[in-house]
Design a protein around this motif. Structure first.
Motif, PDB file in Angstrom:
ATOM      1  N   VAL A  71       9.518 -15.763  15.841  1.00 20.58           N
ATOM      2  CA  VAL A  71       9.390 -16.357  14.514  1.00 20.58           C
ATOM      3  C   VAL A  71       9.984 -17.757  14.533  1.00 20.58           C
ATOM      4  CG1 VAL A  71      10.135 -16.174  12.112  1.00 20.58           C
ATOM      5  CG2 VAL A  71       9.425 -14.135  13.356  1.00 20.58           C
ATOM      6  N   GLY A  72       9.266 -18.713  13.980  1.00 24.70           N
ATOM      7  CA  GLY A  72       9.719 -20.091  13.981  1.00 24.70           C
ATOM      8  C   GLY A  72      10.655 -20.374  12.818  1.00 24.70           C
ATOM      9  N   ASP A  73      10.903 -21.620  12.602  1.00 24.35           N
ATOM     10  CA  ASP A  73      11.840 -22.060  11.584  1.00 24.35           C
ATOM     11  C   ASP A  73      11.126 -22.223  10.247  1.00 24.35           C
ATOM     12  OD1 ASP A  73      13.886 -23.144  10.142  1.00 24.35           O
ATOM     13  OD2 ASP A  73      13.585 -25.171  10.916  1.00 24.35           O
ATOM     14  N   VAL A  74      11.420 -21.330   9.311  1.00 20.91           N
ATOM     15  CA  VAL A  74      10.897 -21.459   7.952  1.00 20.91           C
ATOM     16  C   VAL A  74      12.074 -21.842   7.067  1.00 20.91           C
ATOM     17  CG1 VAL A  74       9.762 -20.311   6.032  1.00 20.91           C
ATOM     18  CG2 VAL A  74       9.098 -19.778   8.373  1.00 20.91           C
ATOM     19  N   GLY A  75      12.020 -23.047   6.518  1.00 13.78           N
ATOM     20  CA  GLY A  75      13.147 -23.556   5.751  1.00 13.78           C
ATOM     21  C   GLY A  75      13.209 -23.048   4.322  1.00 13.78           C
ATOM     22  N   LEU A  76      12.203 -22.269   3.902  1.00 15.94           N
ATOM     23  CA  LEU A  76      12.205 -21.766   2.532  1.00 15.94           C
ATOM     24  C   LEU A  76      13.240 -20.655   2.387  1.00 15.94           C
ATOM     25  CD1 LEU A  76       8.344 -21.467   2.061  1.00 15.94           C
ATOM     26  CD2 LEU A  76       9.800 -23.328   1.297  1.00 15.94           C
ATOM     27  N   PRO A  77      13.850 -20.525   1.203  1.00 16.15           N
ATOM     28  CA  PRO A  77      14.776 -19.405   0.974  1.00 16.15           C
ATOM     29  C   PRO A  77      14.056 -18.080   1.153  1.00 16.15           C
ATOM     30  CG  PRO A  77      14.927 -21.038  -0.783  1.00 16.15           C
ATOM     31  CD  PRO A  77      13.728 -21.399   0.042  1.00 16.15           C
ATOM     32  N   THR A  78      14.778 -17.077   1.619  1.00 15.59           N
ATOM     33  CA  THR A  78      14.164 -15.772   1.863  1.00 15.59           C
ATOM     34  C   THR A  78      14.588 -14.770   0.805  1.00 15.59           C
ATOM     35  OG1 THR A  78      15.972 -15.091   3.303  1.00 15.59           O
ATOM     36  CG2 THR A  78      14.108 -16.187   4.340  1.00 15.59           C
ATOM     37  N   ILE A  79      13.766 -13.730   0.673  1.00 14.05           N
ATOM     38  CA  ILE A  79      14.061 -12.667  -0.276  1.00 14.05           C
ATOM     39  C   ILE A  79      13.409 -11.393   0.242  1.00 14.05           C
ATOM     40  CG2 ILE A  79      12.003 -13.076  -1.702  1.00 14.05           C
ATOM     41  CD1 ILE A  79      13.639 -12.311  -4.137  1.00 14.05           C
ATOM     42  N   LYS A  80      14.027 -10.268  -0.021  1.00 16.97           N
ATOM     43  CA  LYS A  80      13.397  -8.997   0.280  1.00 16.97           C
ATOM     44  C   LYS A  80      12.403  -8.709  -0.839  1.00 16.97           C
ATOM     45  CE  LYS A  80      15.932  -8.182   3.899  1.00 16.97           C
ATOM     46  NZ  LYS A  80      15.369  -8.231   5.253  1.00 16.97           N
ATOM     47  N   ALA A  81      11.134  -8.579  -0.460  1.00 25.89           N
ATOM     48  CA  ALA A  81      10.094  -8.424  -1.481  1.00 25.89           C
ATOM     49  C   ALA A  81      10.305  -7.154  -2.287  1.00 25.89           C
ATOM     50  CB  ALA A  81       8.723  -8.403  -0.822  1.00 25.89           C
ATOM     51  N   LYS A  82      10.154  -7.301  -3.594  1.00 22.20           N
ATOM     52  CA  LYS A  82      10.210  -6.141  -4.459  1.00 22.20           C
ATOM     53  C   LYS A  82       8.826  -5.486  -4.469  1.00 22.20           C
ATOM     54  CE  LYS A  82      13.656  -8.441  -7.336  1.00 22.20           C
ATOM     55  NZ  LYS A  82      13.963  -8.950  -8.689  1.00 22.20           N
ATOM     56  N   GLU A  83       8.662  -4.494  -5.289  1.00 21.93           N
ATOM     57  CA  GLU A  83       7.371  -3.803  -5.331  1.00 21.93           C
ATOM     58  C   GLU A  83       6.274  -4.775  -5.753  1.00 21.93           C
ATOM     59  OE1 GLU A  83       5.251   0.123  -7.285  1.00 21.93           O
ATOM     60  OE2 GLU A  83       7.343  -0.333  -7.688  1.00 21.93           O
ATOM     61  N   ILE A  84       5.203  -4.799  -4.973  1.00 23.23           N
ATOM     62  CA  ILE A  84       4.080  -5.691  -5.254  1.00 23.23           C
ATOM     63  C   ILE A  84       2.920  -4.845  -5.767  1.00 23.23           C
ATOM     64  CG2 ILE A  84       2.472  -7.364  -4.283  1.00 23.23           C
ATOM     65  CD1 ILE A  84       4.550  -7.976  -2.168  1.00 23.23           C
ATOM     66  N   ALA A  85       2.578  -5.031  -7.021  1.00 22.50           N
ATOM     67  CA  ALA A  85       1.491  -4.257  -7.619  1.00 22.50           C
ATOM     68  C   ALA A  85       0.169  -4.946  -7.326  1.00 22.50           C
ATOM     69  CB  ALA A  85       1.714  -4.117  -9.127  1.00 22.50           C
ATOM     70  N   SER A 138      -0.160 -10.599  -7.123  1.00 17.33           N
ATOM     71  CA  SER A 138       0.316  -9.921  -8.327  1.00 17.33           C
ATOM     72  C   SER A 138       0.447 -10.921  -9.468  1.00 17.33           C
ATOM     73  CB  SER A 138       1.671  -9.257  -8.065  1.00 17.33           C
ATOM     74  OG  SER A 138       2.655 -10.232  -7.768  1.00 17.33           O
ATOM     75  N   ARG A 139       0.464 -10.407 -10.682  1.00 18.23           N
ATOM     76  CA  ARG A 139       0.495 -11.268 -11.861  1.00 18.23           C
ATOM     77  C   ARG A 139       1.813 -12.037 -11.985  1.00 18.23           C
ATOM     78  NH1 ARG A 139      -3.865  -9.881 -14.954  1.00 18.23           N
ATOM     79  NH2 ARG A 139      -4.748  -7.797 -14.623  1.00 18.23           N
ATOM     80  N   ASP A 140       2.863 -11.530 -11.314  1.00 21.74           N
ATOM     81  CA  ASP A 140       4.174 -12.160 -11.468  1.00 21.74           C
ATOM     82  C   ASP A 140       4.494 -13.150 -10.340  1.00 21.74           C
ATOM     83  OD1 ASP A 140       4.340 -10.229  -9.551  1.00 21.74           O
ATOM     84  OD2 ASP A 140       6.286  -9.447 -10.182  1.00 21.74           O
ATOM     85  N   GLY A 141       3.494 -13.567  -9.557  1.00 19.37           N
ATOM     86  CA  GLY A 141       3.717 -14.708  -8.679  1.00 19.37           C
ATOM     87  C   GLY A 141       3.816 -14.460  -7.198  1.00 19.37           C
ATOM     88  N   TYR A 142       3.550 -13.237  -6.727  1.00 24.60           N
ATOM     89  CA  TYR A 142       3.491 -13.017  -5.280  1.00 24.60           C
ATOM     90  C   TYR A 142       2.140 -13.506  -4.748  1.00 24.60           C
ATOM     91  CZ  TYR A 142       7.786 -10.288  -5.089  1.00 24.60           C
ATOM     92  OH  TYR A 142       9.102  -9.903  -5.128  1.00 24.60           O
ATOM     93  N   ILE A 143       2.172 -14.234  -3.650  1.00 28.13           N
ATOM     94  CA  ILE A 143       0.972 -14.873  -3.101  1.00 28.13           C
ATOM     95  C   ILE A 143       0.916 -14.639  -1.598  1.00 28.13           C
ATOM     96  CG2 ILE A 143      -0.118 -17.126  -2.658  1.00 28.13           C
ATOM     97  CD1 ILE A 143       1.160 -18.070  -5.315  1.00 28.13           C
ATOM     98  N   MET A 144      -0.268 -14.396  -1.086  1.00 32.54           N
ATOM     99  CA  MET A 144      -0.488 -14.195   0.349  1.00 32.54           C
ATOM    100  C   MET A 144      -1.031 -15.479   0.973  1.00 32.54           C
ATOM    101  SD  MET A 144      -0.758 -12.508   3.170  1.00 32.54           S
ATOM    102  CE  MET A 144      -0.391 -10.830   2.653  1.00 32.54           C
TER     103      MET A 144
END
Length: 409
Positions: free
Chosen positions: A187-201, A253-259
């Motif tokens: 895995v390379g260097d991703v400078g974006l903050p990370t988060i453990k994904a919550k449930e994705i509807a 998802s409607r709340d902003g998760y994007i692939m």
């Protein structure tokens, strides 16, 4: 004052020739190392200027640096020849040519060798031929210069041949090898903050249809209209805020998760998402607990609500010959849609891929591959250059996303 008088007047006077060393060769080594140091410093400065100020990629910058190496060698050789007035020797005049050729195919490390040799050659200025001939060493003889020129020429020719073969091997590398290389490495260097994904509807047809309803094929224009709102544009930036790349994504998802593709955000220090209505959102996090380099897929998050998500299908049901649509921003042309077929389903050692004929270009990366029912069954990820092949492109099956989400939730 000659050497003997200097010795008498100064007992500590040391002449390197007394120890069997050749002053001319030592001089050549000193000049050679000095030239290399100058080239190394200048090369670093030129590459930094080309990359940071002019935004040239590494390939274009390396070409300009190579031109600099050639010009530097010639700029050193010609004044030496002119200053020593040894331009009446045709063999000596061939040495700058050899320096330029060596610098072209092998770099300054070898291109400076003929220049260092020129520094040892005695000057013809204000000296009779008899005196100058006494100063000629064995390595100044014409027969040795001819041998050196032949060696320099053969070395350059062989280097050019190797370079040509290497480029040919890269150009005609196995498609399977090229695809496997794309999904290898850490895995390379991703400078974006990370988060453990919550449930994705994620939205599927099973959410939309009742128990007695069946999926119906959709018109291409209806698919294009719907996905204008479900597909987003992604722009990445470096630590200085300078734009470094762009790609496509689609709303999960409607709340902003994007692939999107992992390689779209890899090495990004910040990034933004632009919707159909031109509203721009800063990507606040990326879900580092799902997918990543292994599948070249990434889930990012923006602070938004009431978005229109893509409809997720089943890539296992996709068949060769089935019509599909690639939607994205090829070369920055937002909201483009292209039609094609699933040419084949490829099973590599590390990953399964869908080979598609729908045209894709830089900027399509991360965009959805949609079937005739309007379902996303894949994510556009890579394709071969048009100079190598026509419409041989690849998508990651969407079921990798579904499998990873099921593992977590």
């Amino acid at each position: 004052m000659n050497v003997l008088e200097a010795k008498k007047n100064n007992p500590r006077f040391i002449n390197i020739t007394d120890y069997g060393y050749d002053r001319g060769l030592i001089q050549a080594v000193i000049f050679y190392l000095t030239y290399l140091l100058i080239v190394a410093i200048a090369t670093a400065l030129i590459q930094g200027i080309l990359n940071n100020l002019f935004g040239l990629n590494s390939l274009d910058a390396s070409k300009i640096v190579k031109i600099f190496h050639v010009l530097f060698c010639l700029a050193l050789a010609l004044p030496i020849i002119w200053g020593k007035k040894i331009y009446n020797n045709i063999l000596i005049l061939l040495l700058p040519l050899m320096a330029g050729i060596l610098a072209t195919y092998m770099g300054a490390l070898f291109g400076l060798l003929p220049i260092a040799y020129l520094t040892t050659y005695p000057s013809c200025k204000n000296e009779p031929d008899a005196q100058r001939n006494k100063e000629l060493r064995w390595y100044h003889r014409s027969w040795l210069i001819i041998i050196l020129i032949i060696l320099f020429g053969l070395t350059s020719w062989y280097s050019a041949l190797l370079l040509s073969n290497l480029e040919e091997q890269v150009y005609y590398r196995s498609p399977y090898q090229m695809m496997m290389d794309a999904f290898s490495g850490e895995v390379g260097d991703v400078g974006l903050p990370t988060i453990k994904a919550k449930e994705i509807a994620i939205l599927t047809y099973s959410n939309l249809l009742g128990p007695n309803e069946k999926k119906e094929p959709q018109l291409p224009e209806d698919i294009a209209l719907y996905y204008q709102h479900a597909v987003v544009s992604i722009t990445t930036y470096n630590e200085d805020g300078k734009e470094t790349g762009s790609g496509t994504g689609f709303i999960l998802s409607r709340d902003g998760y994007i692939m999107t593709n992992y390689h779209v955000i890899e090495k990004a220090k910040s990034a933004t998402v632009t919707l159909k209505n031109n509203k721009e959102f800063k990507i606040v996090t990326w879900a580092n607990n799902i997918l990543g380099k292994k599948y070249d897929l990434a889930i990012i998050k923006i602070n938004a609500s009431n978005l229109i998500p893509a409809i997720i299908g089943d890539s296992d049901d996709a068949l060769a010959g089935q019509e599909i649509y690639a939607i994205g921003d090829p070369l920055g042309l937002k909201g483009s849609i292209s039609k094609g077929l699933i040419a084949a389903k490829r099973d590599l050692e590390k990953i399964k891929l869908m080979q598609i004929t729908a045209p894709i270009s830089p900027g399509n990366s991360g965009g959805p591959i949609v079937n005739g029912y309007g379902e996303v069954i894949g994510v556009a990820t890579m394709g071969f250059d048009s100079s190598m092949a026509q419409n041989i492109n690849f998508a990651i099956p969407i079921n990798y996303l579904k499998e990873e989400i099921e593992k977590i939730f």
